[in-house]
Each structure stands twice: as structure tokens, then as C-alpha cells.
Design a protein around this motif. Structure first.
Motif, short mmCIF file in Angstrom:
data_model
loop_
_atom_site.label_atom_id
_atom_site.label_comp_id
_atom_site.label_asym_id
_atom_site.label_seq_id
_atom_site.Cartn_x
_atom_site.Cartn_y
_atom_site.Cartn_z
N LYS A 206 0.84 -1.20 0.00
CA LYS A 206 0.00 0.00 0.00
C LYS A 206 0.87 1.25 0.00
O LYS A 206 0.57 2.22 -0.71
CB LYS A 206 -0.91 -0.01 1.24
N ALA A 207 1.93 1.24 0.79
CA ALA A 207 2.82 2.40 0.79
C ALA A 207 3.55 2.52 -0.54
O ALA A 207 3.84 3.64 -1.00
CB ALA A 207 3.84 2.27 1.93
N GLY A 208 3.80 1.38 -1.20
CA GLY A 208 4.51 1.40 -2.48
C GLY A 208 3.67 1.92 -3.62
O GLY A 208 4.22 2.28 -4.67
N THR A 209 2.35 1.97 -3.47
CA THR A 209 1.50 2.51 -4.52
C THR A 209 1.65 4.02 -4.65
O THR A 209 1.21 4.60 -5.65
CB THR A 209 0.02 2.17 -4.25
N LEU A 210 2.24 4.64 -3.64
CA LEU A 210 2.53 6.07 -3.72
C LEU A 210 3.81 6.28 -4.54
O LEU A 210 4.74 5.48 -4.47
CB LEU A 210 2.74 6.66 -2.33
N TRP B 228 7.43 10.77 0.14
CA TRP B 228 8.31 11.64 0.90
C TRP B 228 7.55 12.84 1.47
O TRP B 228 7.83 13.28 2.58
CB TRP B 228 9.47 12.10 0.03
N ARG B 229 6.60 13.36 0.72
CA ARG B 229 5.82 14.49 1.21
C ARG B 229 5.04 14.11 2.47
O ARG B 229 4.94 14.90 3.41
CB ARG B 229 4.85 14.96 0.12
N ILE B 230 4.50 12.88 2.50
CA ILE B 230 3.70 12.44 3.65
C ILE B 230 4.59 12.17 4.86
O ILE B 230 4.32 12.66 5.96
CB ILE B 230 2.90 11.17 3.27
N VAL B 231 5.65 11.40 4.65
CA VAL B 231 6.47 10.98 5.80
C VAL B 231 7.36 12.10 6.32
O VAL B 231 7.86 12.02 7.45
CB VAL B 231 7.33 9.75 5.45
N SER B 232 7.58 13.14 5.51
CA SER B 232 8.42 14.25 5.96
C SER B 232 7.62 15.50 6.30
O SER B 232 8.22 16.57 6.49
CB SER B 232 9.46 14.59 4.88
N SER B 233 6.30 15.37 6.38
CA SER B 233 5.49 16.52 6.76
C SER B 233 5.82 16.94 8.19
O SER B 233 6.32 16.15 9.00
CB SER B 233 4.00 16.19 6.64
N GLN C 10 -3.34 5.18 2.06
CA GLN C 10 -1.96 5.28 1.58
C GLN C 10 -1.09 6.09 2.55
O GLN C 10 0.04 5.72 2.83
CB GLN C 10 -1.95 5.92 0.19
N ALA C 11 -1.65 7.20 3.05
CA ALA C 11 -0.90 8.00 4.01
C ALA C 11 -0.67 7.22 5.30
O ALA C 11 0.42 7.30 5.90
CB ALA C 11 -1.64 9.31 4.30
N ALA C 12 -1.68 6.47 5.75
CA ALA C 12 -1.53 5.65 6.95
C ALA C 12 -0.44 4.61 6.76
O ALA C 12 0.40 4.39 7.65
CB ALA C 12 -2.86 4.98 7.30
N ALA C 13 -0.43 3.96 5.60
CA ALA C 13 0.60 2.96 5.32
C ALA C 13 1.99 3.59 5.24
O ALA C 13 2.97 3.01 5.71
CB ALA C 13 0.28 2.23 4.02
N ALA C 14 2.07 4.79 4.67
CA ALA C 14 3.36 5.46 4.56
C ALA C 14 3.93 5.80 5.93
O ALA C 14 5.11 5.55 6.22
CB ALA C 14 3.22 6.73 3.71
N VAL C 15 3.10 6.37 6.80
CA VAL C 15 3.56 6.73 8.15
C VAL C 15 3.91 5.47 8.93
O VAL C 15 4.93 5.42 9.64
CB VAL C 15 2.49 7.56 8.87
N ALA C 16 3.07 4.43 8.81
CA ALA C 16 3.34 3.19 9.54
C ALA C 16 4.62 2.52 9.05
O ALA C 16 5.32 1.86 9.83
CB ALA C 16 2.16 2.24 9.39
#
Length: 273
Positions: free
Chosen positions: A34-38, A44-49, A239-245
């Protein structure tokens, strides 16, 4: 005919791999997928906010402090349980496992009640200007409570199996208690301590239920990464949840990998000596 050490190994191994695949690999794989679909830019924008980075800082910093506290207190508690006899020893030994059995939400409510400004512990602390509930200190307390058993239970069996002859030999050579502990006992405990520290830190990183009640959950101040992931799930932003997780997953994985490497080196050192 050569007899097998484990009868039915193909069947038991197959069941084990199936269980690990369904319970561990499949959820983690789904998270990574799910995170890879980004795209990289969106990821990077999500995890570095700013809000995400603040949650990493709160989570990792609190977990580090809680782990250091558990390292000292957990080692002391394991030492007392192994080396001394006292009334109520079995009760104390059983209480160590309480965080494993107690639902984390119940633990969070209990800690909030105790450390609130009018609580049994919170009131005396508030009188001297120390606030615990709804502050980063409360997060550390909750993390320390839920992760303490990992250090105690990894160190305790190693202490029980230590050969007393090693300490007696060091005493006969004139070693002080501190010297014996530092040069004889501590190197033998190092692999177990590393395992306990890594498990304690990883558990603190992912703790949720015990923290959300006592943290106050203020963005940029007392919001942990697990809560931010939950908020994104409630917003249906999977997707944002998966990226942060995935940041927590990567941190825990790196921590465990480094710890395993250090454990292997410590074991080789103790075997040579």
C-alpha cells in the motif's frame, strides 16, 4: 534407516510457515504494498510533513527514555528476583507479567487516573511542579510500563544460569563487588540485555492503547506516530496511513537487525573469553 530427530517435520514445518505467512508476512506485505502505490514524491511528502516528523520525534524520544529507564530498573528487578529471597517474591514475580495480560487501554486509563493532577501519584508531583498526565513524560511512563517485562524476562533466566564459580573465583582474586559485576557478570548478560532493550524499544515504538489516554494527543507536542496512523485510517487515507506506519516498521526492523548483529559479536566475545 536414519531416524528423524523431529517426527513429522514436513507437516509441522508447513504449518509453521503457513502460520507465519498469514499472521506476519501477509499483513506486513500488504502494508509495504500500500505504501509502495505512492510515488516517491508523494511518499516523501507524507512521511516528511511537519506533523509526521513531530510525531517521530515524540515517539522515538519517549521510547528511548523509557528503554533506558527499563534497562536500569529491569536489570535491578531481575537481579533482586534471582539473587534474593523475601516475603511476596512470587507475587512480585507475577506482577512483572501484568503488562502482558492487562489490556493496554485499561493500563492507559489506570495510569491516567494515578498521574492526573488529582491522582495518588499526580497530586504530590504537581505540588512540586511536575506534570505527568497529558505531557511527554506521561508517554514515557506508559511506554516504560508496557515494555518493562521484555528486559526482566530476557535477563532473568540468564542470571539464574550463571555459574557461581565465576564470581567466587573473582572474589578469591580480590575483586570488589562492582568489579565482579562489571567485568564478569555484565559481559555474560550483554546478549540478553541487548535482546531485551531491542524488544522493549520496538514495543514502545508501536504502543498505542496505553498512551492515547495519558498523552493528551496534541499535534506537534504529544501526538505519537501510531495515533497519527490511526487518524489517517479514520480519514480513509489508507496510503498516508501505510506510509507513516512504514516508517515505524523500518525503524523497528533496523533496530532489531543492529541488535542481532551486536548480540552475535557479544556471544563470540564471551565464547572466546
Amino acid at each position: 534407516m536414519k531416524r528423524r530427530v523431529l517426527p513429522g517435520l514436513p507437516l509441522t514445518l508447513g504449518i509453521t510457515l503457513l502460520y507465519v505467512g498469514l499472521i506476519v508476512v501477509l499483513p506486513l506485505g500488504a502494508l509495504i504494498y500500500k505504501a509502495g502505490t505512492l510515488g516517491f514524491a508523494d511518499y516523501w511528502r507524507i512521511v516528511s510533513s511537519e506533523r509526521a516528523v513531530a510525531s517521530y520525534r515524540v515517539t522515538a524520544g519517549s521510547a528511548a527514555v523509557a528503554t533506558v529507564f527499563n534497562l536500569v530498573f529491569g536489570l535491578a528487578l531481575a537481579w533482586v528476583l534471582v539473587r534474593y529471597r523475601f516475603p511476596g517474591k512470587r507475587l512480585v514475580d507475577a506482577i512483572v507479567d501484568l503488562p502482558f495480560a492487562l489490556p493496554t487501554a485499561v493500563a492507559g486509563i489506570a495510569l491516567t487516573t494515578l498521574f492526573a493532577a488529582n491522582g495518588w501519584f499526580g497530586a504530590p508531583l504537581a505540588a512540586i511542579g511536575i506534570s505527568v498526565a497529558y505531557t511527554p513524560l506521561g508517554i514515557m511512563v506508559a511506554m516504560a510500563f508496557t515494555s518493562l517485562p521484555f528486559i526482566v524476562r530476557t535477563v532473568q533466566p540468564v542470571l539464574e544460569d550463571l555459574d557461581p564459580a565465576l564470581e567466587e573465583a573473582a572474589q578469591s582474586l580480590g575483586g570488589s563487588d562492582w568489579t565482579i559485576f562489571r567485568k564478569v557478570i555484565l559481559p555474560l548478560l550483554a546478549p540478553a540485555l541487548m535482546a531485551g532493550v531491542s524488544l522493549s524499544f520496538a514495543r514502545s515504538l508501536g504502543e498505542f492503547g496505553a498512551i492515547i489516554f495519558i498523552a493528551g494527543n496534541q499535534p506537534m507536542q504529544t501526538e505519537i506516530t501510531a495515533l497519527l496512523t490511526f487518524i489517517r485510517l479514520e480519514e480513509y487515507d489508507y496510503q498516508a496511513a501505510a506510509a507513516v506506519a512504514s516508517v515505524l516498521l523500518l525503524t523497528a526492523f533496523v533496530m532489531l537487525a543492529v541488535t542481532n548483529l551486536l548480540q552475535a559479536r557479544a556471544l563470540r566475545y564471551t565464547q572466546r573469553s
